[in-house]
Write a protein that holds these residues in place. Structure first.
Motif, PDB file in Angstrom:
ATOM      1  N   PRO A   1       2.851 -17.523  41.143  1.00 52.65           N
ATOM      2  CA  PRO A   1       1.742 -16.600  40.975  1.00 52.65           C
ATOM      3  C   PRO A   1       0.887 -16.858  42.452  1.00 52.65           C
ATOM      4  N   ALA A   2       0.990 -18.191  42.901  1.00 51.31           N
ATOM      5  CA  ALA A   2       0.264 -18.526  44.240  1.00 51.31           C
ATOM      6  C   ALA A   2       0.773 -18.029  45.402  1.00 51.31           C
ATOM      7  N   LEU A   3       2.244 -17.896  45.314  1.00 56.10           N
ATOM      8  CA  LEU A   3       3.052 -17.162  46.513  1.00 56.10           C
ATOM      9  C   LEU A   3       2.795 -15.840  46.401  1.00 56.10           C
ATOM     10  N   ARG A   4       2.665 -15.210  45.275  1.00 56.47           N
ATOM     11  CA  ARG A   4       2.492 -13.644  45.054  1.00 56.47           C
ATOM     12  C   ARG A   4       1.085 -13.471  45.866  1.00 56.47           C
ATOM     13  N   ALA A   5       0.127 -14.351  45.454  1.00 58.17           N
ATOM     14  CA  ALA A   5      -1.181 -13.989  45.777  1.00 58.17           C
ATOM     15  C   ALA A   5      -1.451 -14.228  47.628  1.00 58.17           C
ATOM     16  N   LEU A   6      -0.713 -15.198  47.821  1.00 61.76           N
ATOM     17  CA  LEU A   6      -0.536 -15.563  49.361  1.00 61.76           C
ATOM     18  C   LEU A   6      -0.254 -14.164  50.084  1.00 61.76           C
ATOM     19  N   VAL A   7       0.841 -13.792  49.582  1.00 64.66           N
ATOM     20  CA  VAL A   7       1.402 -12.572  50.333  1.00 64.66           C
ATOM     21  C   VAL A   7       0.416 -11.297  50.058  1.00 64.66           C
ATOM     22  N   ASP A   8      -0.203 -11.079  49.256  1.00 64.77           N
ATOM     23  CA  ASP A   8      -1.290 -10.031  49.092  1.00 64.77           C
ATOM     24  C   ASP A   8      -2.255 -10.483  50.189  1.00 64.77           C
ATOM     25  N   LEU A   9      -2.781 -11.603  50.432  1.00 60.88           N
ATOM     26  CA  LEU A   9      -3.846 -12.108  51.166  1.00 60.88           C
ATOM     27  C   LEU A   9      -3.276 -11.815  52.894  1.00 60.88           C
ATOM     28  N   LEU A  10      -2.213 -12.355  52.918  1.00 56.20           N
ATOM     29  CA  LEU A  10      -1.703 -12.207  54.462  1.00 56.20           C
ATOM     30  C   LEU A  10      -1.476 -10.750  54.752  1.00 56.20           C
ATOM     31  N   THR A  11      -0.719  -9.830  53.693  1.00 61.95           N
ATOM     32  CA  THR A  11      -0.630  -8.484  53.983  1.00 61.95           C
ATOM     33  C   THR A  11      -1.864  -7.793  54.341  1.00 61.95           C
ATOM     34  N   GLY A  12      -3.126  -8.027  53.551  1.00 63.33           N
ATOM     35  CA  GLY A  12      -4.193  -7.641  53.920  1.00 63.33           C
ATOM     36  C   GLY A  12      -4.632  -7.935  55.096  1.00 63.33           C
ATOM     37  N   GLU A  13      -4.829  -9.246  55.792  1.00 63.52           N
ATOM     38  CA  GLU A  13      -5.130  -9.558  57.020  1.00 63.52           C
ATOM     39  C   GLU A  13      -4.569  -9.022  58.073  1.00 63.52           C
ATOM     40  N   LEU A  14      -3.139  -8.846  57.972  1.00 66.89           N
ATOM     41  CA  LEU A  14      -2.345  -8.286  59.036  1.00 66.89           C
ATOM     42  C   LEU A  14      -2.604  -6.558  59.267  1.00 66.89           C
ATOM     43  N   GLY A  15      -2.975  -6.049  57.963  1.00 68.61           N
ATOM     44  CA  GLY A  15      -3.087  -4.593  58.071  1.00 68.61           C
ATOM     45  C   GLY A  15      -4.377  -4.277  58.292  1.00 68.61           C
ATOM     46  N   GLU A  16      -5.382  -4.739  57.983  1.00 62.96           N
ATOM     47  CA  GLU A  16      -6.739  -4.395  58.030  1.00 62.96           C
ATOM     48  C   GLU A  16      -7.482  -4.809  59.310  1.00 62.96           C
ATOM     49  N   HIS A  17      -7.024  -5.913  59.929  1.00 62.95           N
ATOM     50  CA  HIS A  17      -7.657  -6.441  61.112  1.00 62.95           C
ATOM     51  C   HIS A  17      -9.222  -6.792  60.854  1.00 62.95           C
ATOM     52  N   ARG A  18      -9.611  -7.545  59.624  1.00 70.15           N
ATOM     53  CA  ARG A  18     -10.615  -8.168  59.430  1.00 70.15           C
ATOM     54  C   ARG A  18     -11.600  -9.072  60.282  1.00 70.15           C
ATOM     55  N   PRO A  19     -12.703  -9.266  60.211  1.00 74.11           N
ATOM     56  CA  PRO A  19     -13.332 -10.187  61.050  1.00 74.11           C
ATOM     57  C   PRO A  19     -12.758 -11.401  60.596  1.00 74.11           C
ATOM     58  N   GLY A  20     -12.430 -12.389  61.623  1.00 81.28           N
ATOM     59  CA  GLY A  20     -11.686 -13.686  61.470  1.00 81.28           C
ATOM     60  C   GLY A  20     -10.240 -13.544  61.196  1.00 81.28           C
ATOM     61  N   SER A  21      -9.640 -12.661  61.386  1.00 82.53           N
ATOM     62  CA  SER A  21      -8.146 -12.591  61.102  1.00 82.53           C
ATOM     63  C   SER A  21      -7.198 -13.394  61.804  1.00 82.53           C
ATOM     64  N   HIS A  22      -7.813 -13.356  63.303  1.00 83.71           N
ATOM     65  CA  HIS A  22      -6.929 -14.350  64.065  1.00 83.71           C
ATOM     66  C   HIS A  22      -7.047 -15.772  63.820  1.00 83.71           C
ATOM     67  N   ALA A  23      -8.098 -16.144  63.061  1.00 89.01           N
ATOM     68  CA  ALA A  23      -7.970 -17.637  62.605  1.00 89.01           C
ATOM     69  C   ALA A  23      -7.491 -17.705  61.359  1.00 89.01           C
ATOM     70  N   ALA A  24      -7.471 -16.695  60.172  1.00 91.58           N
ATOM     71  CA  ALA A  24      -7.153 -16.890  59.124  1.00 91.58           C
ATOM     72  C   ALA A  24      -5.345 -16.785  58.985  1.00 91.58           C
ATOM     73  N   VAL A  25      -4.926 -15.874  59.762  1.00 92.94           N
ATOM     74  CA  VAL A  25      -3.595 -15.627  60.026  1.00 92.94           C
ATOM     75  C   VAL A  25      -2.624 -16.753  59.940  1.00 92.94           C
ATOM     76  N   PRO A  26      -2.783 -17.611  61.142  1.00 92.53           N
ATOM     77  CA  PRO A  26      -2.043 -18.830  61.378  1.00 92.53           C
ATOM     78  C   PRO A  26      -2.157 -19.655  60.295  1.00 92.53           C
ATOM     79  N   ALA A  27      -3.372 -19.927  59.409  1.00 88.91           N
ATOM     80  CA  ALA A  27      -3.657 -20.698  58.384  1.00 88.91           C
ATOM     81  C   ALA A  27      -2.685 -20.383  57.216  1.00 88.91           C
ATOM     82  N   LEU A  28      -2.604 -18.992  56.999  1.00 85.06           N
ATOM     83  CA  LEU A  28      -2.143 -18.326  55.733  1.00 85.06           C
ATOM     84  C   LEU A  28      -0.578 -18.465  55.965  1.00 85.06           C
ATOM     85  N   LEU A  29      -0.134 -18.184  57.202  1.00 84.61           N
ATOM     86  CA  LEU A  29       1.382 -18.421  57.566  1.00 84.61           C
ATOM     87  C   LEU A  29       1.876 -19.858  57.243  1.00 84.61           C
TER      88      LEU A  29
END
Length: 314
Positions: free
Chosen positions: A148-176
């Motif tokens: 479940p942790a991996l599934r939740a992380l996939v959902d988070l990363l998909t959202g950050e890449l697809g929606e370009h929310r504030p802070g995504s440039h910092a969040a995406v490398p950490a999520l990767l």
């Protein structure tokens, strides 16, 4: 100490990068060899992975499947086995080109294949044996729901890449970075159920994990096989046999390897005097440290530091 985290930290360099794409058949991509590692998650549809080291059998990837290619060897992805492949060209920096994210507000197309992918830069000059021993392909079938942790992380990363929310440039490398860790953790956990040797078995063995944690936590300690065995709750002989069988090298051989890896990181990341680096790596004598370092790295500590500084200055 966390041996898996240390193994990744010992090799990770640069910034990871990622893509979230939607493809319509026919499509086929041939990826070249790179110094790093990469993963793909199928979010919708299916495709075929043509693994490195052909003639290995192609692997069908269905919705929810995760695949990690840890050694940077060339491979291909396609909608069908007979689809013509287009070569993916690396950028001037030696990395795969950035991919335009799939629009999350685009109309759903049941015929499309939607994938999430990521790539990591790794220093393969001195690979950690845990990562060096991985197979060419780590495939986690759609039973990803078992993690479940991996599934939740996939959902988070998909959202950050697809929606370009504030802070995504910092969040995406950490999520990767977390993605790499969780994929490896999930694969090791599944493999440990049947493994009798190798790192999956070692990390599933409480006695060996205890000894490895002690080495990683305090590489400067004057460890002996007897003391490590006592910490692991085993006799000296039983511990030495089990450690060598599972890890692939004797306890003191791995200790020396980790000390030299620690020393390399200290020389790379700090300006500490060589005497300090030697002491933190388990050597009372700077001369003995320099001799051991040159034997392991092929150059003196001073030249190693100068080479690293020169590379940073480019």
């Amino acid at each position: 100490m966390d041996v898996l985290s240390d193994a990744i930290t010992a090799m990770r360099t640069g910034q990871p990068h990622s893509g979230h794409t939607r493809k319509l058949a026919p499509w086929g991509l041939r990826f070249p060899s790179t110094p790093g590692a990469g993963f793909h998650v199928v979010l919708q549809g299916s495709c075929w992975l043509l693994p490195p080291g052909s003639p290995e059998a192609p692997i069908r990837l269905d919705t929810g499947d995760v695949v990690l290619l840890p050694h940077g060897r060339g491979y291909a992805l396609a909608d069908a086995l007979d689809t013509a492949l287009v070569d993916v060209v690396l950028g001037p920096d030696g990395l795969l080109p950035a991919q335009r994210p799939a629009r999350t507000d685009a109309p759903a197309d049941p015929a499309a294949t939607v994938t999430l992918c990521g790539a990591y830069q790794l220093d393969r000059v001195r690979p950690h044996p845990l990562l060096a021993a991985l197979p060419p392909v780590l495939h986690l079938p759609s039973g990803i729901d078992r993690h479940p942790a991996l599934r939740a992380l996939v959902d988070l990363l998909t959202g950050e890449l697809g929606e370009h929310r504030p802070g995504s440039h910092a969040a995406v490398p950490a999520l990767l970075d977390a993605m790499l860790l969780l994929v490896l953790r999930a694969w090791l956990a599944e493999t440990a159920c049947t493994a009798t040797t190798g790192w999956a078995a070692a990390l599933g063995d409480p006695a060996i994990t205890t000894a490895l944690s002690e080495i990683h936590a305090d590489p400067a300690h004057p460890w002996t096989v007897e003391e490590l065995g006592a910490r692991a709750g085993l006799s000296r002989a039983a511990f030495a046999r089990r450690f060598t069988t599972l890890v692939g090298q004797p306890p003191l051989g791995y200790l020396t390897w980790w000390r030299m890896t620690t020393a390399g990181r200290l020389l790379h990341e700090s300006d500490a005097p060589l005497r300090t680096v030697a002491q933190q790596s388990g050597y009372l004598s700077e001369f003995a440290f320099a001799k051991a370092f040159k034997r392991e790295h092929g150059t003196s500590p001073g030249r190693y530091r100068a080479q690293v500084a020169g590379q940073r200055g480019r």
